[in-house]
Design a protein around this motif. Structure first.
Motif, PDB file in Angstrom:
ATOM      1  N   PRO A  79       0.822  -1.215   0.000  1.00 30.82           N
ATOM      2  CA  PRO A  79       0.000   0.000   0.000  1.00 30.82           C
ATOM      3  C   PRO A  79       0.855   1.264   0.000  1.00 30.82           C
ATOM      4  CG  PRO A  79       0.099  -0.899   2.214  1.00 30.82           C
ATOM      5  CD  PRO A  79       0.843  -1.868   1.330  1.00 30.82           C
ATOM      6  N   LEU A  80       1.495   1.507  -1.142  1.00 27.70           N
ATOM      7  CA  LEU A  80       2.459   2.589  -1.224  1.00 27.70           C
ATOM      8  C   LEU A  80       2.616   3.025  -2.670  1.00 27.70           C
ATOM      9  CD1 LEU A  80       4.576   3.994   0.733  1.00 27.70           C
ATOM     10  CD2 LEU A  80       6.217   2.307  -0.106  1.00 27.70           C
ATOM     11  N   LEU A  81       2.566   4.337  -2.920  1.00 25.11           N
ATOM     12  CA  LEU A  81       2.901   4.889  -4.227  1.00 25.11           C
ATOM     13  C   LEU A  81       4.336   5.393  -4.181  1.00 25.11           C
ATOM     14  CD1 LEU A  81      -0.254   6.996  -5.190  1.00 25.11           C
ATOM     15  CD2 LEU A  81       0.348   4.681  -5.929  1.00 25.11           C
ATOM     16  N   LEU A  82       5.067   5.198  -5.275  1.00 32.56           N
ATOM     17  CA  LEU A  82       6.470   5.591  -5.331  1.00 32.56           C
ATOM     18  C   LEU A  82       6.783   6.274  -6.648  1.00 32.56           C
ATOM     19  CD1 LEU A  82       7.918   2.234  -3.992  1.00 32.56           C
ATOM     20  CD2 LEU A  82       8.124   4.424  -2.802  1.00 32.56           C
ATOM     21  N   SER A  83       7.762   7.170  -6.606  1.00 39.92           N
ATOM     22  CA  SER A  83       8.299   7.759  -7.834  1.00 39.92           C
ATOM     23  C   SER A  83       9.756   8.114  -7.562  1.00 39.92           C
ATOM     24  CB  SER A  83       7.508   8.993  -8.248  1.00 39.92           C
ATOM     25  OG  SER A  83       7.922   9.449  -9.532  1.00 39.92           O
ATOM     26  N   LEU A  84      10.566   8.037  -8.606  1.00 39.21           N
ATOM     27  CA  LEU A  84      12.008   8.244  -8.463  1.00 39.21           C
ATOM     28  C   LEU A  84      12.518   9.056  -9.632  1.00 39.21           C
ATOM     29  CD1 LEU A  84      14.654   5.512  -7.600  1.00 39.21           C
ATOM     30  CD2 LEU A  84      14.942   6.921  -9.642  1.00 39.21           C
ATOM     31  N   SER A  85      13.483   9.929  -9.359  1.00 39.15           N
ATOM     32  CA  SER A  85      14.125  10.702 -10.418  1.00 39.15           C
ATOM     33  C   SER A  85      15.582  10.915 -10.038  1.00 39.15           C
ATOM     34  CB  SER A  85      13.419  12.046 -10.612  1.00 39.15           C
ATOM     35  OG  SER A  85      14.005  12.788 -11.670  1.00 39.15           O
ATOM     36  N   ARG A  86      16.439  11.069 -11.070  1.00 41.30           N
ATOM     37  CA  ARG A  86      17.868  11.287 -10.828  1.00 41.30           C
ATOM     38  C   ARG A  86      18.370  12.437 -11.674  1.00 41.30           C
ATOM     39  NH1 ARG A  86      18.591   5.373 -11.964  1.00 41.30           N
ATOM     40  NH2 ARG A  86      19.541   6.106 -13.875  1.00 41.30           N
ATOM     41  N   ALA A  87      19.320  13.196 -11.111  1.00 37.68           N
ATOM     42  CA  ALA A  87      19.996  14.260 -11.853  1.00 37.68           C
ATOM     43  C   ALA A  87      21.281  14.612 -11.129  1.00 37.68           C
ATOM     44  CB  ALA A  87      19.114  15.501 -11.982  1.00 37.68           C
ATOM     45  N   ALA A  88      22.357  14.801 -11.899  1.00 33.80           N
ATOM     46  CA  ALA A  88      23.647  15.224 -11.353  1.00 33.80           C
ATOM     47  C   ALA A  88      24.107  14.313 -10.213  1.00 33.80           C
ATOM     48  CB  ALA A  88      23.571  16.679 -10.872  1.00 33.80           C
ATOM     49  N   GLY A  89      23.803  13.031 -10.313  1.00 32.82           N
ATOM     50  CA  GLY A  89      24.200  12.073  -9.289  1.00 32.82           C
ATOM     51  C   GLY A  89      23.239  11.964  -8.125  1.00 32.82           C
ATOM     52  N   TRP A  90      22.347  12.945  -7.970  1.00 31.12           N
ATOM     53  CA  TRP A  90      21.374  12.927  -6.877  1.00 31.12           C
ATOM     54  C   TRP A  90      20.164  12.068  -7.241  1.00 31.12           C
ATOM     55  CZ3 TRP A  90      21.266  15.455  -2.046  1.00 31.12           C
ATOM     56  CH2 TRP A  90      22.411  16.226  -1.762  1.00 31.12           C
ATOM     57  N   THR A  91      19.580  11.457  -6.243  1.00 27.69           N
ATOM     58  CA  THR A  91      18.332  10.714  -6.405  1.00 27.69           C
ATOM     59  C   THR A  91      17.258  11.403  -5.579  1.00 27.69           C
ATOM     60  OG1 THR A  91      19.441   8.586  -6.741  1.00 27.69           O
ATOM     61  CG2 THR A  91      17.155   8.520  -5.997  1.00 27.69           C
ATOM     62  N   LEU A  92      16.113  11.635  -6.194  1.00 25.79           N
ATOM     63  CA  LEU A  92      14.973  12.197  -5.485  1.00 25.79           C
ATOM     64  C   LEU A  92      13.872  11.151  -5.455  1.00 25.79           C
ATOM     65  CD1 LEU A  92      13.690  14.645  -4.090  1.00 25.79           C
ATOM     66  CD2 LEU A  92      12.792  15.336  -6.323  1.00 25.79           C
ATOM     67  N   LEU A  93      13.418  10.837  -4.245  1.00 28.76           N
ATOM     68  CA  LEU A  93      12.370   9.847  -4.052  1.00 28.76           C
ATOM     69  C   LEU A  93      11.119  10.520  -3.520  1.00 28.76           C
ATOM     70  CD1 LEU A  93      14.546   7.216  -2.159  1.00 28.76           C
ATOM     71  CD2 LEU A  93      13.771   7.019  -4.524  1.00 28.76           C
ATOM     72  N   ALA A  94       9.977  10.066  -3.994  1.00 25.58           N
ATOM     73  CA  ALA A  94       8.695  10.492  -3.442  1.00 25.58           C
ATOM     74  C   ALA A  94       7.884   9.246  -3.148  1.00 25.58           C
ATOM     75  CB  ALA A  94       7.949  11.401  -4.419  1.00 25.58           C
ATOM     76  N   ALA A  95       7.152   9.289  -2.048  1.00 24.84           N
ATOM     77  CA  ALA A  95       6.318   8.161  -1.659  1.00 24.84           C
ATOM     78  C   ALA A  95       5.032   8.687  -1.055  1.00 24.84           C
ATOM     79  CB  ALA A  95       7.041   7.264  -0.656  1.00 24.84           C
ATOM     80  N   MET A  96       3.968   7.927  -1.223  1.00 21.70           N
ATOM     81  CA  MET A  96       2.689   8.263  -0.613  1.00 21.70           C
ATOM     82  C   MET A  96       2.157   7.020   0.095  1.00 21.70           C
ATOM     83  SD  MET A  96      -0.694   9.967  -2.337  1.00 21.70           S
ATOM     84  CE  MET A  96       0.133  11.532  -2.531  1.00 21.70           C
ATOM     85  N   THR A  97       2.007   7.132   1.397  1.00 26.27           N
ATOM     86  CA  THR A  97       1.527   6.010   2.193  1.00 26.27           C
ATOM     87  C   THR A  97       0.005   5.947   2.175  1.00 26.27           C
ATOM     88  OG1 THR A  97       1.530   7.381   4.186  1.00 26.27           O
ATOM     89  CG2 THR A  97       3.522   6.129   3.713  1.00 26.27           C
ATOM     90  N   ASP A  98      -0.517   4.753   2.264  1.00 24.44           N
ATOM     91  CA  ASP A  98      -1.964   4.517   2.306  1.00 24.44           C
ATOM     92  C   ASP A  98      -2.715   5.305   1.233  1.00 24.44           C
ATOM     93  OD1 ASP A  98      -2.053   2.774   4.679  1.00 24.44           O
ATOM     94  OD2 ASP A  98      -1.345   4.563   5.718  1.00 24.44           O
TER      95      ASP A  98
END
Length: 226
Positions: free
Chosen positions: A106-125
């Protein structure tokens, strides 16, 4: 329980002066504890530096998911879904997700990368129809002629027409991050022409300030929730 949006930035894994092939091999060894065989197989097709970035990002995403779900990372099985390829254990691209105890976590996820950095987003329930997309961009990558014509709508081109230099690059990056986040949320990706997607005032799409995203100030990020 109401859905909650979590955003987390992970700094570059790469160390200046470090041998990239050796670092990638060491990271792959560690990744075997967490990632599924199809993810590891995909990583092996990449050159050393992209392989490091891919493995580090996938590990960070799985560890975040495990943390939010209160389980071990090893208890999760990746299950990506792609509008063109479908979903299943062999799919390693598209919208991320995990299986837990034989059912979708029960989790939504999204991921993106730029300049070596990783950005994560998640939505619970999340609700049954909720969707999520996140994107991070390096403005310096958008310093080329013709970008506005192929990426921006007429209204967006007008919005950046008076900008110059770094301000123009950041203006472009802001719009591009918003487009990428929105198209990840819808699942269309760049199968939909970006110059047809106006994100100046699109509901559900917003910028992520560095204080919120945890990214350095020279990067630009956005999230889309629908």
């Amino acid at each position: 329980m109401a859905s909650q949006l979590i955003v987390r930035a992970c700094p570059p894994f790469r160390v200046p002066g470090q041998d990239s092939a050796r670092a990638a091999a060491e990271l792959e060894r560690d990744a075997r504890q967490f990632l599924d065989p199809p993810e590891l197989e995909r990583a092996r097709t990449m050159m050393a530096v992209p392989r490091q970035d891919f493995l580090a990002a996938r590990m960070a995403q799985r560890l975040l998911a495990a943390e939010l779900l209160g389980v071990r990372a090893q208890d999760l099985t990746a299950r990506y879904s792609c509008p063109q390829c479908g979903s299943g254990p062999g799919i390693t691209h598209g919208r991320p997700g995990y299986m837990l105890d034989g059912a979708p976590a029960p989790l939504l996820l999204s991921l993106s990368r730029a300049a070596g950095w990783t950005l994560l987003a998640a939505m619970t329930d999340p609700g049954p129809l909720q969707r999520l997309g996140v994107d991070v961009e390096d403005p310096q990558r958008l310093d080329f002629d013709g970008f506005d014509a192929v990426a921006l709508t007429t209204a967006e081109r007008q919005a950046v027409a008076s900008l110059h230099g770094d301000d123009l690059l950041r203006g472009r990056a802001r719009l591009w991050a918003r487009k990428e986040a929105f198209l990840k949320m819808t699942g269309e990706g760049l199968s939909r022409a970006p110059e047809t997607v106006d994100v100046l005032d699109r509901p559900g799409v917003r910028d992520l300030a560095p204080a919120v995203s945890g990214l350095p100030v020279d990067l630009v990020a956005a999230v889309a929730v629908g």
